[in-house]
Design a protein around this motif. Structure first.
Motif, PDB file in Angstrom:
ATOM      1  N   GLU A  40       0.668  -1.271   0.054  1.00  0.00           N
ATOM      2  CA  GLU A  40       0.092   0.051  -0.044  1.00  0.00           C
ATOM      3  C   GLU A  40       0.764   1.227   0.072  1.00  0.00           C
ATOM      4  O   GLU A  40       0.277   2.383  -0.216  1.00  0.00           O
ATOM      5  N   THR A  41       2.161   1.352   0.283  1.00  0.00           N
ATOM      6  CA  THR A  41       3.041   2.227   0.359  1.00  0.00           C
ATOM      7  C   THR A  41       2.944   2.969  -1.468  1.00  0.00           C
ATOM      8  O   THR A  41       3.007   2.212  -2.406  1.00  0.00           O
ATOM      9  N   PRO A  42       2.713   4.359  -1.253  1.00  0.00           N
ATOM     10  CA  PRO A  42       2.633   4.959  -2.689  1.00  0.00           C
ATOM     11  C   PRO A  42       3.911   4.629  -3.650  1.00  0.00           C
ATOM     12  O   PRO A  42       4.980   4.523  -2.952  1.00  0.00           O
ATOM     13  N   ASN A  43       3.585   4.428  -4.788  1.00  0.00           N
ATOM     14  CA  ASN A  43       4.632   4.112  -5.607  1.00  0.00           C
ATOM     15  C   ASN A  43       6.009   5.215  -5.879  1.00  0.00           C
ATOM     16  O   ASN A  43       7.025   4.639  -5.863  1.00  0.00           O
ATOM     17  N   GLU A  44       5.484   6.402  -5.380  1.00  0.00           N
ATOM     18  CA  GLU A  44       6.606   7.526  -5.326  1.00  0.00           C
ATOM     19  C   GLU A  44       7.722   7.125  -4.306  1.00  0.00           C
ATOM     20  O   GLU A  44       8.779   7.295  -4.720  1.00  0.00           O
ATOM     21  N   GLU A  45       7.169   6.798  -3.335  1.00  0.00           N
ATOM     22  CA  GLU A  45       8.120   6.308  -2.105  1.00  0.00           C
ATOM     23  C   GLU A  45       8.875   4.853  -2.248  1.00  0.00           C
ATOM     24  O   GLU A  45      10.031   5.036  -1.873  1.00  0.00           O
ATOM     25  N   ILE A  46       8.222   4.191  -2.852  1.00  0.00           N
ATOM     26  CA  ILE A  46       8.896   2.933  -3.263  1.00  0.00           C
ATOM     27  C   ILE A  46      10.065   3.058  -4.343  1.00  0.00           C
ATOM     28  O   ILE A  46      11.134   2.829  -4.067  1.00  0.00           O
ATOM     29  N   ILE A  47      10.010   4.069  -5.353  1.00  0.00           N
ATOM     30  CA  ILE A  47      10.687   4.212  -6.356  1.00  0.00           C
ATOM     31  C   ILE A  47      11.869   4.925  -5.903  1.00  0.00           C
ATOM     32  O   ILE A  47      13.005   4.879  -6.183  1.00  0.00           O
ATOM     33  N   GLU A  48      11.505   6.152  -5.043  1.00  0.00           N
ATOM     34  CA  GLU A  48      12.617   6.833  -4.495  1.00  0.00           C
ATOM     35  C   GLU A  48      13.464   6.140  -3.411  1.00  0.00           C
ATOM     36  O   GLU A  48      14.832   6.437  -3.509  1.00  0.00           O
ATOM     37  N   LYS A  49      12.880   5.457  -2.810  1.00  0.00           N
ATOM     38  CA  LYS A  49      13.940   4.624  -1.985  1.00  0.00           C
ATOM     39  C   LYS A  49      14.567   3.417  -2.752  1.00  0.00           C
ATOM     40  O   LYS A  49      15.749   3.350  -2.328  1.00  0.00           O
ATOM     41  N   PHE A  50      14.080   2.784  -3.779  1.00  0.00           N
ATOM     42  CA  PHE A  50      14.744   2.206  -4.712  1.00  0.00           C
ATOM     43  C   PHE A  50      16.043   2.822  -5.203  1.00  0.00           C
ATOM     44  O   PHE A  50      16.946   2.307  -5.221  1.00  0.00           O
TER      45      PHE A  50
END
Length: 361
Positions: A40-50
């Motif tokens: 459920e974490t927003p993709n913007e956060e997932i991608i930035e952490k990646f």
């Protein structure tokens, strides 16, 4: 003073596909945990952490008309053309990969005939004494074939060996797996040639290890993290336990690299460049720090470990030869190699396998 037989790199080539896939491409993906639970974490956060962890901002994907053997051929052709070496003088064509040829919109692999045979066919080499075969050794495959080619040359069995690493990992990426943002497509090639020299030159030493008791399935193939994904019954996506691989790599790679340096009778201060598998920027930095600590050195020289995965992604067996080709041809700003420089080539990946060799330019 008598001469000895050594293996020198006399040509290199690479090919990165034309399709650029930026991190923003994944904004509309639905990501799932390995247990099938939707993230459920927003993709913007997932991608930035990646991006913060891996350093990857974009990656290269092959076109629908291209397969791994095509990329391998283009890298090989680049190596032959840029070095003006007669293709009929090649004694072996050795290709490292993990998945063979895969058509677009499919995860079914084709390894018959082997990619090396396809490359020989595409190059239109007639010489029947040019032997072509593949190996499966995870991401360290190209490094392993360089070690193997060195044996052929030192034994007198070969004078010239074409060594290629090629992969189209975009075809085996699970669109619902965050780790799939790491992978990309590409190919790199080198030509290793016999030379007689009174002084040591070329490949000087190597070290390797394989761990399988608890580590064999750190990288594997499996179905999508999304249990409802259409076609799961016949899909074979690349999967990994990222944290376990990270810990394995930073714990074990430094020791293997040190072993290869020690075998060559050198010290870490003698090394000009460390060309390591481009998998994860943070992981490579940690490996570098731990390697230098083994030599009681606190600081890692700023330019000793060039990183190119930011715009390329992780194309497995191709990362190290592509990196070398860019430096050798002067296209990687701030990095160069000069006669007499000592260089480390090293990799880690599925198996789990680690290898390293010391090369004198």
């Amino acid at each position: 003073m008598s001469t000895k037989r050594f293996s020198k790199i006399v040509g290199s080539g690479s090919y990165l596909p034309s399709i650029e896939v930026k991190n923003s491409h994944f904004l509309n993906h639905d990501f799932f945990e390995p247990n099938g639970q939707k993230i459920e974490t927003p993709n913007e956060e997932i991608i930035e952490k990646f991006r913060e962890i891996t350093g990857i901002e974009e990656r290269k994907y092959a076109t629908d008309e291209q397969q791994a053997s095509d990329l391998a051929y283009l890298a090989a052709k680049d190596a032959l053309d840029s070095s003006n070496i007669d293709k009929e003088s090649i004694d072996y064509i050795l290709v490292a990969h993990n998945y063979g040829d895969i058509k677009p919109n499919s995860t079914l692999t084709s390894q018959l005939p082997c990619l090396a045979a396809k490359v020989k066919n595409l190059l239109q080499i007639e010489n029947p004494k040019c032997i072509a075969y593949d190996i499966l050794f995870g991401c360290p495959g190209w490094v392993q074939l360089m070690i193997q080619a060195n044996y052929y040359i030192k034994s007198g069995d070969a004078n010239r060996v074409l060594v290629i690493g090629a992969e189209t990992l975009s075809r085996v990426c699970d669109p619902h797996d965050r780790d799939s943002m790491i992978y990309s497509d590409g190919a790199g090639a080198t030509i290793l040639e016999a030379c007689e020299s009174e002084e040591e030159t070329g490949i000087l030493s190597h070290a390797m290890r394989t761990d399988t008791k608890d580590q064999a399935y750190f990288l594997r193939t499996d179905i999508s993290d999304n249990a409802d994904f259409e076609g799961n019954s016949n899909s074979h996506f690349i999967k990994m336990y990222g944290r376990k691989i990270y810990e394995y790599a930073i714990t074990n790679v430094p020791g293997v690299v040190k072993e290869s340096i020690d075998k060559a009778g050198l010290d870490i201060k003698d090394i000009k460049k460390i060309l390591i598998h481009q998998a994860n920027e943070k992981m490579d930095e940690a490996i570098g720090k731990r390697l230098f600590r083994l030599y009681k050195e606190r600081e890692v020289p700023e330019d000793i470990m060039p990183i190119i995965l930011q715009k390329m992604g992780n194309n497995s067996v191709a990362t190290v030869p592509v990196l070398y080709d860019q430096i050798a041809k002067g296209t990687l700003n701030g990095h160069s190699l000069n006669p007499g420089d000592y260089v480390i080539f090293a990799s880690v990946g599925a198996g789990m396998n680690i290898n390293s060799f010391v090369y004198k330019v």
